[in-house]
Design an enzyme around this catalytic site. Structure first.
Site, mmCIF file in Angstrom:
data_model
loop_
_atom_site.group_PDB
_atom_site.id
_atom_site.type_symbol
_atom_site.label_atom_id
_atom_site.label_comp_id
_atom_site.label_asym_id
_atom_site.label_seq_id
_atom_site.Cartn_x
_atom_site.Cartn_y
_atom_site.Cartn_z
ATOM 1 N N HIS A 1 4.853 19.856 -10.854
ATOM 2 C CA HIS A 1 5.397 21.149 -10.432
ATOM 3 C C HIS A 1 3.989 22.142 -9.693
ATOM 4 O O HIS A 1 3.935 22.462 -8.831
ATOM 5 C CB HIS A 1 6.045 22.022 -11.262
ATOM 6 C CG HIS A 1 6.296 23.238 -10.893
ATOM 7 N ND1 HIS A 1 5.455 24.536 -11.182
ATOM 8 C CD2 HIS A 1 7.345 23.882 -10.362
ATOM 9 C CE1 HIS A 1 6.030 25.559 -10.836
ATOM 10 N NE2 HIS A 1 7.288 25.077 -10.090
ATOM 11 N N TYR B 1 12.104 14.345 12.848
ATOM 12 C CA TYR B 1 11.125 15.100 12.313
ATOM 13 C C TYR B 1 10.616 14.545 10.992
ATOM 14 O O TYR B 1 11.230 14.293 10.294
ATOM 15 C CB TYR B 1 11.384 16.482 12.470
ATOM 16 C CG TYR B 1 12.238 16.767 11.491
ATOM 17 C CD1 TYR B 1 12.017 17.299 10.045
ATOM 18 C CD2 TYR B 1 13.868 17.045 11.750
ATOM 19 C CE1 TYR B 1 13.078 17.707 9.209
ATOM 20 C CE2 TYR B 1 14.587 17.212 10.908
ATOM 21 C CZ TYR B 1 14.287 17.785 9.672
ATOM 22 O OH TYR B 1 15.295 18.210 8.469
ATOM 23 N N SER C 1 18.343 14.627 5.562
ATOM 24 C CA SER C 1 16.980 14.916 5.387
ATOM 25 C C SER C 1 16.528 14.081 4.105
ATOM 26 O O SER C 1 17.072 14.133 2.978
ATOM 27 C CB SER C 1 16.628 16.460 4.919
ATOM 28 O OG SER C 1 15.308 16.660 4.613
ATOM 29 N N LYS D 1 -22.862 -10.162 15.725
ATOM 30 C CA LYS D 1 -24.247 -9.655 16.042
ATOM 31 C C LYS D 1 -24.588 -10.078 17.267
ATOM 32 O O LYS D 1 -25.220 -9.317 18.233
ATOM 33 C CB LYS D 1 -25.184 -9.968 14.861
ATOM 34 C CG LYS D 1 -26.374 -9.358 14.828
ATOM 35 C CD LYS D 1 -27.273 -9.601 13.545
ATOM 36 C CE LYS D 1 -26.531 -9.094 12.411
ATOM 37 N NZ LYS D 1 -27.237 -9.927 11.273
ATOM 38 N N CYS E 1 11.748 15.380 3.967
ATOM 39 C CA CYS E 1 11.230 16.655 3.450
ATOM 40 C C CYS E 1 10.526 16.265 2.137
ATOM 41 O O CYS E 1 9.936 17.123 1.450
ATOM 42 C CB CYS E 1 12.030 17.584 3.307
ATOM 43 S SG CYS E 1 13.372 17.296 2.084
ATOM 44 N N GLY F 1 -23.268 -13.946 0.848
ATOM 45 C CA GLY F 1 -23.812 -15.205 0.228
ATOM 46 C C GLY F 1 -24.368 -15.958 1.522
ATOM 47 O O GLY F 1 -25.173 -16.882 1.493
ATOM 48 N N ARG G 1 -24.475 1.787 17.339
ATOM 49 C CA ARG G 1 -22.900 1.434 16.944
ATOM 50 C C ARG G 1 -22.489 2.935 16.922
ATOM 51 O O ARG G 1 -22.899 3.748 17.193
ATOM 52 C CB ARG G 1 -23.200 0.929 15.263
ATOM 53 C CG ARG G 1 -23.560 1.882 14.413
ATOM 54 C CD ARG G 1 -23.872 1.384 13.212
ATOM 55 N NE ARG G 1 -24.913 1.819 12.578
ATOM 56 C CZ ARG G 1 -25.885 1.736 11.534
ATOM 57 N NH1 ARG G 1 -25.489 0.323 10.966
ATOM 58 N NH2 ARG G 1 -26.420 2.324 10.881
ATOM 59 N N ASN H 1 10.595 12.213 -2.453
ATOM 60 C CA ASN H 1 10.016 12.590 -3.778
ATOM 61 C C ASN H 1 11.048 11.693 -4.798
ATOM 62 O O ASN H 1 10.844 10.941 -5.672
ATOM 63 C CB ASN H 1 9.708 13.922 -4.003
ATOM 64 C CG ASN H 1 8.501 14.601 -3.434
ATOM 65 O OD1 ASN H 1 7.906 13.909 -2.859
ATOM 66 N ND2 ASN H 1 8.305 15.623 -3.753
ATOM 67 N N ASP H 2 12.262 12.539 -4.743
ATOM 68 C CA ASP H 2 13.265 11.998 -5.564
ATOM 69 C C ASP H 2 13.723 10.586 -5.389
ATOM 70 O O ASP H 2 13.844 9.702 -6.440
ATOM 71 C CB ASP H 2 14.306 12.862 -5.689
ATOM 72 C CG ASP H 2 14.105 14.089 -6.631
ATOM 73 O OD1 ASP H 2 13.113 14.191 -7.034
ATOM 74 O OD2 ASP H 2 15.201 14.802 -6.856
ATOM 75 N N ARG I 1 17.667 24.542 1.393
ATOM 76 C CA ARG I 1 18.455 23.606 0.546
ATOM 77 C C ARG I 1 19.114 24.597 -0.702
ATOM 78 O O ARG I 1 18.412 25.624 -1.200
ATOM 79 C CB ARG I 1 17.437 22.992 -0.191
ATOM 80 C CG ARG I 1 18.118 22.038 -1.351
ATOM 81 C CD ARG I 1 17.138 20.775 -2.011
ATOM 82 N NE ARG I 1 15.965 21.593 -2.666
ATOM 83 C CZ ARG I 1 15.130 21.058 -3.525
ATOM 84 N NH1 ARG I 1 14.768 19.740 -3.131
ATOM 85 N NH2 ARG I 1 14.268 21.702 -4.181
ATOM 86 N N MET J 1 -27.000 -16.519 4.647
ATOM 87 C CA MET J 1 -28.264 -16.311 4.962
ATOM 88 C C MET J 1 -28.636 -14.910 5.686
ATOM 89 O O MET J 1 -27.980 -14.803 6.516
ATOM 90 C CB MET J 1 -28.914 -17.355 5.700
ATOM 91 C CG MET J 1 -30.752 -17.120 5.205
ATOM 92 S SD MET J 1 -31.652 -18.356 6.535
ATOM 93 C CE MET J 1 -31.719 -17.003 7.768
ATOM 94 N N ARG K 1 -31.654 -14.181 12.506
ATOM 95 C CA ARG K 1 -30.842 -13.562 11.666
ATOM 96 C C ARG K 1 -29.329 -14.493 11.815
ATOM 97 O O ARG K 1 -29.211 -15.087 12.873
ATOM 98 C CB ARG K 1 -30.317 -12.254 12.130
ATOM 99 C CG ARG K 1 -31.430 -11.231 11.887
ATOM 100 C CD ARG K 1 -30.894 -9.904 12.505
ATOM 101 N NE ARG K 1 -31.817 -8.752 11.914
ATOM 102 C CZ ARG K 1 -33.036 -8.344 12.665
ATOM 103 N NH1 ARG K 1 -33.307 -8.782 13.782
ATOM 104 N NH2 ARG K 1 -33.558 -7.405 12.011
#
Lengths: 931, 931
Positions: free
Chosen positions: A457, A862, A774, A23, A842, A102, A337, A778-779, A620, A104, A93
């Site tokens: 899915h 990529y 690739s 501050k 992918c 906690g 700010r 996921n799998d 694929r 002041m 402050r």
């Protein structure tokens, strides 16, 4: 010799956080920027620790330093601490380097006493205000400095309000507040056995001491231990002149954004209240005035205000959110700010500021959170309206695909297709969806399932199509047979009832709730173009048909990273041929069925190749287990057992029994780990051969018509190098054969998905047979974690997140320690074997910013993601590149304050001394200017 | 100067394989050992390559060298090449370093011509033999040397046999064979336009050239390319004197084992035929005589023969299988090699030879294939008897658990239990088994399933129990409802019919086929004790109950590496409480059900701890998904749909519907990747807590009774370190609480299974919370490969093996490149974090010799396997230790030939010279001996 303990605001800067606290450094920086910040000073953090170490005593000389600083404030403010005629009031402050619970907080209005309060009342002609300040001081001082708590004080206020029959504090009149001051002083004495101190310096000293004490409470120590913050840092204390916006009609207070936080427009956006304090703005009891009212009322103050806004932006190089007060015609800036903003506004501000040469392209790109871009790409629920209406959701599921939509609930794909094609807005509601619900999903406005996770899915397809989806809404009882669902509160939604599904929040509403349109525009385009210049990582899309492909190009995709072919097999007109092929017992029937599919597949690929206009298309080969193309076993069982029990239709029973036997032959305990991908290709090579034939025939067709085409054929689910070499050899032969037949040569690549842990672990040998990798994360995540994505999210990942076992679902953001380690190892060993190996991702992670950053770091070529996440990936990729180079640098031309050296923190005092000695140089500069 | 091209047998040794080829080196070694090997010489491999490089021409001087060597043979044999009075006949054979298909094989009887054949007829008084030799030479020479094929020759023979009306070659009389010689010469001329060469030297030169040529055919080149064998190695040519056992009553031929190959007894085991050639023994038309007949007939030859047997064993230091011929009273050894033997015999011979100080302990251990020990541990089908009876199996499935058994077929576990307990020998036949078939399996003599692989439930349980099992017998149509199965040939086996199941071969027979008992004995014990002394790797067992534990200790187990607790939950008297717990909706009902299970679990553990007598016992907390403890969905569906169709029993319908709902709630798409292991433990902590309470209460009970106990509590399916830390913290509290209650302290460990790839990849952090790792390589293989073990073996692994995509099922032998890499990495990183981390393996691989060797190499502390594989693991572990130390060394005291140095191959000629010069040294040795 102790270091300088007390710093006037104008002596510090933002880099002195260690010494002045966050501050204090901020107040110093504002002052340094030339802003009219109320005067004040900071007692350093080091002084606090000195205090603690000295056995909780003020270091010798500190009080003198404080008094000296206070004298400076008095001089500049032309007010005096304790002088009833012209009183200086101050706030105290705490301000440590790290914010800590906690510690002041704040004591306001120090400097008031029985005498000064009368002076203030007179000066402001506002006795109500003066007594209110005083009674608040007594309460805060008692509570914060002396630790009594404030219950008794609050009670006394309530008693008065009760007696007067008023509801709000501000309805209590001056006289009553004066009475409350007396009561408060009594309470103070009762608690502490002494009178409230009338000497302002005593008040100030006590308040500073209390701040120091609050650093060393057991609670603060425990907190620091748990967070690993050293104890000897100490907290700074900020003492600042109070200013009042409620001292008459020439005063006021307000908040301002230097640009419009919702649109980003370069226009000050401010609200202010005449003759009011900050609390009044927050309480919202009076309607604030538009900033133009200020311009009219106080033209010169308005001019100054506008200049300050500009100055603030120049100094902080970002849109600011500031608090200001006008006290008797003098403008003060209390706080500033970086302002919070919507995604749309963030994008516009970033683009504009680059144009204004205020920030660099890199800075602009770092200013927008990639995930927030999602807001710009989908309709969403109008939260303000919904809040106003008091509408509550029926249930909350997983926010599986963003955006919101309203439609009538339907409970099966055929009904969805029928009513949807008839022009109705429908929302498909299922327990979960399977590939044969696709036709119903495609015409739906949104999808709702009661089971399955964010990579179920339903979720994957919905995200691919940009459809809102709430998945795994387990609290709904989905009664498909009854064509209704019931919410946890008992609300019933029947087929045909309107519902609204918010895939961004996971909320499901009964009825239609108001929606707002997506914000897209030229600024967004410009912003993404900047990202494209900076990023190294390519961005492709996952798209299965020409429509998706076109949409993805619009979003900036540079190719298709994953074109799944199974959805093509699911089209209602093709399913019979597919099933015929599956049920075939012999080569001939199989070949016949495949021959029917060939021309359709060829047309699919021609469409996609044309849409992609020569960009690479990774296709694929068929991946899912064949049973997904057959009817559900339970439906067959139901019909069979029912007919048998009734003794009816023996012939149909036999037919059903035969079908059952087939289904059982294909049945697997864990289909995810069964006959699919290349395993299927090896057991039934005809399917792959037909697909490769279709791909190459399509490519030849384009080539013959003078069009560009770049097919990349991807063999899925490789775990063993010999799987790949066997399949590839077989399919290369087909490709060569087709090109010979067609008399055309096309360039094509063969590659593989790395989605089985073993493939990653043996990437060196696999890369010898693959031109590209690739990562099917996921799998790969499923197998590396041993999670079934269809079950895990609904059944235990949620609990894991609640329990803190997982910080994030590994299906949302790539798990770097496990899955990521495999990816990194695979890229490294794959490229060691084949240096020009193209590596992409992918999985769903391709659209997650943190995962995109990871992909950049490990050197992927990529990422590929659903069309609607392409912009997010473009930005995330740019940010990753910027971070790699050590963060964004401001533009070379920008006016910027000379950065204070790091060492300044420790050697602040000597530096100050040097600065003083530098005066002659300043003169020199002036001279130079005057030339 | 060319190197020495022609080596007499007596000049070489077994270490010159590079130069002399495998066969040539072997013949030299036998000669060197002083055996009466028919004389001969070897043309080196290098000469062959010289020939090829020189444009397929004999290097200059080669023919002279050959003639010189031949002269030596003539001298020693006292016969002459081409001399009709006393003819020397020779064979010519190729012999490369590596055996290669398509290389020229053998030409016998070279040296015969029109004149010599008459001499041979006279000399042997056996014209039939002489003409047969000659006509064979013409045919072989024409075929092998000149490449004409032998069809015409065979046809001519058939024509004669047809004319004479005889069936077998040996029934063709001498006159007819003489005629066949003439016909053969005509065929030769017809094919080659020249006469069959009458000059023996021409025959020999042509035969040597043909061997050289066969090295350089396109077929041989292609083969070498595919195998990575260099082309410039060349093949050697062996020229050896022919000896004949059919030259009268003082001749004969036979085969001998120096010890009994079926029992291992130290007793020569030989058969011979008087006045016969080797072919006659093979043809099996005359019954061979016992060796004692030779002792009686030719006592001195017998003495020599016995001495040679002893010499052979001393030289080769192993039991030999030799071929011998007696030609006119002179004993010749034609061939010797290490004899094949049964496992029992191998064990006995190894143990005996150590006692005889012929071989070292390490050599003994390396002589027995660990996998062969399996034979010693199970009953097996008496193949000889079955062959004699002509019995054929009904079907062949996977050899899932070794051993054979006969019993009556039963088609469900309850019937198996009922009839089995009533004393009938039953064999449980199912499509596949599940944990609730256990009670039926336990009373069965064997198990037969039509689905599932070698690691299916049936297979794993059967191996654990030492029950024979044929799994995945997909050609059987299993009709459980009809209580029968039908073989692919239409054979029907009904309930109550006898069948025999051979789990070692996978064969299923109708009826009872003869079985032989397992061979176990003190030699086996002695052998395994030798292994124990050598091995470093510990060997534990997988055992779930005291009976198994006791059996495993008998087999030498040093602890339990995996005690699964799910089987305990399956006991019929417990299942109701287990189901009650699963179906419980609230804490209280759950707690009540668990309270019922607690005393039973405690008793389980007390039993096991007592059986193990203080050895470590690793107990895995409940692992399988809960739905495995509920009834099958299809059964419920059948009853439900049937009742509904008939409109009957509404109350029961409701009950079934409720049960269905529960089952559906627990249903998972891929249960293997779902809520089980620690996931279940975290969602329903009560189960784990009850189990840990039972374990620690049991341990305290033993401790109080003064008994030793060492429990190791294993938390399964960890993938994230926080899973482990959370579960462990919670369970440590239970353990501490129980010890406080009991007033006893017991030492226990907490550890985890590493069976999820992510766990392996993050082993460093996991090890901080685990005192031991146990690699669950079944699941780790499933997830690393993405294979569901219940499906993969039946559905595609078989095809993969056929196609050569897999060399071995990764469920049989650990996949070192993928799964093994994870294990190795995990051990390394786990031990880096916790140096005393105990690491074991408890997957099925713990009993596979190759995998045991891998476990040794990566430094595991122990392997754990089913009781009946413990001896195999003990031996495999010993062999691994021996291999690590560079292989077995012969005993220090054993007579052994000085090993030829590797360099000898290249510098053979100079070495020879050195050897000659060394003669004085030999004399010195003799002198020393004579002292």
């Amino acid at each position: 010799m102790a270091e300088k303990r007390v710093w006037l605001f104008r002596e510090g800067n933002k880099d002195l956080k260690d010494l002045l606290g966050g501050k204090g450094a901020n107040l110093a920086e504002m002052t340094r920027a030339g802003l009219p910040v109320p005067y004040g000073f900071t007692v350093t953090t080091a002084t606090c620790w000195e205090y603690v170490e000295a056995g909780h005593k003020f270091p010798k000389g500190l009080l003198d330093d404080v008094k000296k600083a206070l004298a400076d404030v008095e001089k500049r403010s032309k007010k005096q601490f304790g002088n009833p005629k012209n009183p200086l009031l101050v706030s105290v402050r705490s301000g440590a380097k790290f914010s800590m619970p906690g510690m002041m907080d704040t004591v306001l209005n120090l400097g008031l006493n029985d005498e000064v309060v009368e002076g203030l009342a007179e000066l402001t002609a506002n006795p109500r205000f003066a007594y209110d300040c005083y009674r608040r001081l007594i309460m805060m001082f008692s509570d914060v400095v002396k630790g009594t708590g404030k219950d008794d004080y609050e009670e006394a206020l309530e008693a008065i309000k009760h007696r007067l029959g008023v509801t709000f504090d501000y309805d209590v009149p001056a006289e009553a507040l004066k009475e409350l001051v007396d009561t408060s002083k009594k309470i103070y004495k009762k608690h502490l056995g002494e009178d409230f101190p009338q000497d302002p310096m005593v008040q100030l000293e006590a308040a500073i001491g209390a701040v120091f004490e609050s650093w060393d409470t057991p609670r603060a120590r425990t907190y620091r231990d748990s967070e690993g913050i050293p104890h000897n840092l100490g907290t700074a204390v900020n003492v600042q002149m109070m200013v009042f916006g409620n001292t008459g009609e020439d005063s006021g207070t307000g908040v301002a954004f230097t640009r419009d936080p919702s649109t980003g427009e370069k226009k000050i956006f401010a609200e202010f209240l005449l003759n009011a304090q900050g609390e009044d703005v927050v309480a919202g009891v009076r309607t604030p005035l538009d900033i133009m009212a200020m311009a009219k009322r106080w033209p010169s103050i308005y001019q100054e205000f506008v200049a300050i806004c500009k100055q603030l932006e120049t100094h902080y190089r970002d849109m600011q959110d500031m608090e200001f007060t006008v006290e008797r015609g003098k403008l003060w800036v209390l706080q500033t700010r970086n302002g919070k903003r919507t995604a749309g506004s963030a994008v516009k501000i970033a683009v504009d500021m680059v144009k204004e040469k205020l920030i660099s392209v890199e800075e602009a790109l770092m200013r927008v959170g990639p995930a927030t871009l999602d807001q710009l790409l989908h309709k969403r629920v109008d939260r303000d309206q919904v809040k106003k209406q008091g509408t509550k959701p029926v249930a909350v599921g997983l926010n599986a695909s963003p955006g919101a939509a309203a439609g009538i609930a339907v409970f099966d794909a055929d009904t969805a297709a029928a009513r949807g094609e008839a022009g109705e807005a429908v929302i498909l509601c299922r327990i979960e969806t399977t590939p044969d619900d696709i036709h119903g999903m495609l015409v739906s406005k949104a999808v709702l399932t009661s089971r399955g996770g964010k990579t179920s899915h339903a979720a994957v397809v919905a995200r691919g199509k940009g459809l809102p989806c709430v998945a795994g809404c387990e609290s709904l009882k989905m009664d498909l047979a009854g064509r209704k669902f019931t919410g946890p509160g008992g609300e019933v939604v029947k087929e045909g009832d309107w519902i609204t599904v918010d895939g961004s929040s996971g909320e499901v509403y009964a009825g239609q709730v108001p929606l707002v349109d997506p914000e897209i525009g030229k600024d967004f385009q410009a912003f993404l173009k900047m990202a494209d210049k900076v990023r190294r990582l390519g961005v492709r899309t996952n798209a299965d048909e020409p429509g998706d492909a076109a949409k993805a190009i619009e979003m900036g995709a540079e190719g298709i990273g994953l074109c799944r072919t199974e959805h093509m097999f699911m089209a209602p007109e093709r399913l019979p041929a597919v099933q015929e092929m599956i049920l075939a017992d012999d080569e001939e029937t199989t070949a016949k069925a495949l021959a029917k599919l060939l021309p359709m597949q060829r047309e699919d690929f021609i469409g996609i190749f044309e849409a992609m206009g020569g960009r690479p298309v990774t296709i694929r080969l068929l991946d899912p287990p064949l049973h997904e193309f057959l009817p559900h076993k339970e439906e067959i069982l139901e019909e069979f057992f029912t007919l048998r029990a009734k003794g009816e239709k023996k012939a149909r029973q036999a037919e059903l029994e035969a079908m059952l036997r087939r289904i059982e032959q294909l049945e697997e305990s864990n289909p995810m780990l069964g006959v699919r991908g290349c395993r299927l290709g090896l057991l039934r090579p005809g399917i792959n051969e037909m697909q490769v034939r279709a791909i190459i025939e399509a490519a030849c067709d384009l080539k013959k018509r003078g069009k560009k085409v770049a097919p990349e054929i991807m063999i899925p689910l490789i775990g063993i190098v010999t799987e790949l070499s066997t399949v590839r050899t077989q399919l290369e032969a087909v490709a060569q054969q087709v090109m010979k037949e067609q008399g055309v040569k096309v360039a094509y690549k063969f590659g593989t998905m790395i989605e089985i842990p073993r493939a990653a672990l043996t990437s060196g040998e696999i890369a010898e047979h693959a031109e590209f990798f690739s990562f099917g994360t996921n799998d790969l995540t499923q197998m590396t974690f041993g999670y079934s994505r269809d079950d895990a999210e609904g059944k235990f990942i949620g609990r894991y997140l609640d329990m803190g076992i997982l910080a994030e679902s590994p299906f949302n953001s790539i798990d770097e320690a496990g899955v990521g380690r495999l990816v990194e190892l695979s890229v490294k060993e794959g490229r060691a074997a084949r240096p020009d190996l193209k590596c992409g991702i992918c999985g769903e992670h391709g659209g997650d910013p943190a995962s995109v950053e990871f992909c950049h770091r490990v050197g992927l070529s990529y990422v590929s993601c659903s069309p609607f996440r392409v912009p997010i990936a473009r930005l995330a990729a740019a940010q990753a590149a910027i971070k790699e180079q050590g963060g964004a640098q401001p533009p070379a031309v920008a006016a910027k304050p000379a950065p204070a050296k790091k060492t300044a923190t420790k050697k602040a005092a000597p530096k100050k001394a040097t600065a003083k000695k530098a005066t002659p140089k300043k003169t020199a500069t002036k001279r130079a200017r005057s030339k």
